[in-house]
Design an enzyme around this catalytic site. Structure first.
Site, short mmCIF file in Angstrom:
data_model
loop_
_atom_site.label_atom_id
_atom_site.label_comp_id
_atom_site.label_asym_id
_atom_site.label_seq_id
_atom_site.Cartn_x
_atom_site.Cartn_y
_atom_site.Cartn_z
N ASP A 276 0.83 -1.20 0.00
CA ASP A 276 0.00 0.00 0.00
C ASP A 276 0.88 1.26 0.00
O ASP A 276 1.74 1.43 0.87
CB ASP A 276 -0.89 -0.03 1.25
CG ASP A 276 -2.11 0.84 1.14
OD1 ASP A 276 -2.15 1.71 0.26
OD2 ASP A 276 -3.04 0.66 1.98
N GLU A 313 -2.10 1.34 -5.09
CA GLU A 313 -1.67 2.72 -5.35
C GLU A 313 -2.85 3.57 -5.86
O GLU A 313 -2.63 4.62 -6.44
CB GLU A 313 -0.50 2.77 -6.33
CG GLU A 313 -0.46 1.70 -7.39
CD GLU A 313 -1.80 1.27 -7.92
OE1 GLU A 313 -2.49 2.07 -8.53
OE2 GLU A 313 -2.17 0.10 -7.71
N GLY A 315 -4.96 3.53 -8.21
CA GLY A 315 -5.14 3.85 -9.61
C GLY A 315 -4.26 4.96 -10.12
O GLY A 315 -4.42 5.41 -11.26
N TRP A 316 -3.32 5.42 -9.31
CA TRP A 316 -2.46 6.53 -9.71
C TRP A 316 -1.40 6.04 -10.71
O TRP A 316 -1.01 4.88 -10.74
CB TRP A 316 -1.76 7.14 -8.50
CG TRP A 316 -2.70 7.77 -7.52
CD1 TRP A 316 -4.03 8.03 -7.69
CD2 TRP A 316 -2.38 8.20 -6.19
NE1 TRP A 316 -4.57 8.60 -6.56
CE2 TRP A 316 -3.57 8.73 -5.62
CE3 TRP A 316 -1.22 8.21 -5.44
CZ2 TRP A 316 -3.62 9.24 -4.33
CZ3 TRP A 316 -1.26 8.72 -4.14
CH2 TRP A 316 -2.45 9.24 -3.60
N ASP A 336 -10.37 3.59 -2.13
CA ASP A 336 -11.01 2.57 -1.30
C ASP A 336 -12.52 2.51 -1.56
O ASP A 336 -13.20 3.54 -1.68
CB ASP A 336 -10.80 2.87 0.18
CG ASP A 336 -9.36 2.69 0.60
OD1 ASP A 336 -8.55 2.22 -0.22
OD2 ASP A 336 -9.02 3.03 1.75
#
Length: 512
Positions: A276, A313, A315-316, A336
């Site tokens: 994460d 991450e 979706g970055w 989330d």
């Protein structure tokens, strides 16, 4: 008694003026007596944090600058740094994070030289003037390595299935609970349906020993023994960490210890790692996501143990384009999920541009399942399960599998729907909208297709499926409703049915 005049001003007017003067003085005294009124919020403030399960105490520093009614500043701790902007009116202040103006990040009052506030709308905190030694530990920057392709680990040929602790337990997870959940995965039929990973999320971490080896905290006295127990049930054990110095809950993470932690995980018998981003955002830019995740991909591969690698991450950084190159098996494409319709639908809609990048060994992840957690209807949960299967998403339950209703079991254990998710072709469906109806079509390995029609509207609607829209080779059609478990009449190349609000029609259609 008669009042005498004095020039043009009556005695009564004089008395009233004097009374008004003293009244104003009294009111001013009350106003100025408000704790904190007239004091500036400019300065450094310390918020004492909670004591973590590993015995460490978290702490935050708030730095503020007040100019008139305007407030600017920053709140930082070991996990994140937030730019703040807001206003102060008298002793009251409201500060907003740069990403949200809908709810104050920190709001409260200056009272007796302290900030009494609510943090993120959830936790009451008191910030005191920072002492000279109230500084956060400094973190040395570690330059990421040059990009290279990490060899595939050969795992997750179909989307991973299992259970994750966070949605239900968050920081309350412990060894005993994991064991009871593993037992329930077997007795409930979840394991036999394909849910084989039991994943421990954040808050298991202890502190590092003198050699830098990360220990588990008192909630997990023997991680190797726990892994052995989970394995004895025919299941696999997952764990959690971050490429930053701290996890999202503030516990020690893998920054600068990637190889060491990977070896520890392998020695414990770990089968799955959720990694994460968390506090890494304070050190690295989004453009550095790939080389940072690459480092742990290398480290896991070097252990020789098969460990599924899950990138978290949010979706970055266009992760779908490079996730497989760091040996990632799945990667989060969204923020989330929450146990509500709008969050669930919002997350799955974000899968549309990522569809070309899904396939055996590398999957787009719209986050965990909320089925059975109680804040959506049964129709909405069936839609949730259907959509996750159609987009070939990992199926990680987040409910209490020890105590599932018959309806929850029927949804999670629907073998026909699970088969759509686990289809070996690994194609991800994409939608076509027609008003409030949204149709998703997924090609399957045997030449058939799965078709889901979702009713996004507030009332029931008639859904129709046409064979001409499915690009099937053949002219004799057959279809099966995967929720009623019945064959339906598709002989004429069309089928229609009523779909409730937020419900779904899910068919498997074949042609010969």
């Amino acid at each position: 008694m008669h009042l005498q005049r004095s020039g043009n001003l009556s005695l009564a007017a004089i008395v009233n003026a004097v009374a008004a003067f003293f009244c104003l003085l009294f009111l001013a005294g009350l106003f100025l007596a408000v704790p904190g009124y007239g004091q500036s919020l400019t300065g450094r403030w310390t918020i004492a944090g909670q004591t973590l399960d590993n015995g460490e105490e978290s702490r935050s520093i708030v730095e503020l600058k007040q100019s008139g009614n305007d407030l600017t500043g920053q709140m930082k701790n070991r996990d994140y740094s937030v730019e703040l902007k807001g206003t102060a009116t008298g002793s009251h202040f409201e500060l907003f994070a740069s990403w949200s103006q809908s709810r104050p990040f920190l709001a409260g009052d200056l009272m007796n030289g302290e900030l009494h506030a609510v943090l993120r709308g959830r936790r009451t905190v008191v910030a005191k003037p920072a002492a000279a030694g109230d500084d956060l530990p400094t973190v040395s920057y570690i330059e990421p390595r040059a990009l290279h392709n990490v060899p595939s680990n050969g795992l997750a040929k179909t989307p991973p299935m299992g259970w994750n602790s966070w949605n239900l337990f968050a920081g309350r997870i412990d060894d005993a609970t994991v064991r009871t959940m593993a037992d329930a995965m077997v007795s409930s039929g979840m394991r036999d349906a394909g849910y084989i990973y039991v994943n421990i999320d954040d808050t298991w971490e202890g502190v590092r020993d003198a050699q830098g080896n990360l220990q588990s905290n008192h909630k997990f006295p023997d991680m190797k023994a726990l892994a052995d127990y989970v394995h004895s049930k025919g299941l696999k054990l997952g764990i959690y960490s971050s490429p930053g110095p701290r996890t999202c809950a503030g516990y020690p993470a893998s920054y600068g210890h990637e190889e060491q932690d990977a070896k520890t995980f392998a020695a414990w018998g770990i089968d799955y790692l959720k990694y994460d981003w968390c506090s890494a955002r304070n050190i690295y830019k989004n453009e550095q996501l790939q080389p940072v995740y690459q480092k742990m991909g290398d480290a896991l591969g070097a252990t020789g143990r098969p460990i599924v690698y899950s990138l978290c991450e949010y979706g970055w950084g266009n992760v779908e384009k490079w996730g497989a190159e760091v040996s990632g098996n799945l990667w989060r494409t969204t923020d989330d999920i929450r146990d509500e319709w709008s969050s669930m639908i919002g997350n799955v809609e974000k899968q549309v541009p990522t569809a070309p990048y899904a396939g055996p060994g590398h999957w787009n992840d719209p986050d965990m399942l909320e089925i059975g957690n109680g804040h959506m209807t049964e129709d909405e949960y069936r839609t949730h399960m259907s959509l996750w299967a159609l987009v070939a998403a990992p199926l990680l339950a987040g409910n209490d599998v020890r105590d599932m209703s018959a309806a929850t079991k029927a949804i999670l254990l629907n073998k026909e729907v699970v088969a759509i998710d686990q289809d070996p072709l690994g194609k991800q469906a994409s939608p076509v909208k027609n008003g409030d109806l949204e149709t998703w079509v997924k090609p399957l390995a045997d030449g058939s297709v799965a078709v889901g029609v979702v009713n996004l509207g507030a009332t029931a609607a008639q859904a129709s499926v046409q064979a001409s829209d499915l690009q099937l080779a053949g002219s004799r059609y057959s279809a099966r409703d995967l929720w009623t478990h019945t064959d339906v009449n598709f002989a004429n190349g069309a089928y229609s049915a009523a779909v409730p609000s937020h419900g779904v029609l899910l068919l498997r259609v074949d042609a010969k």
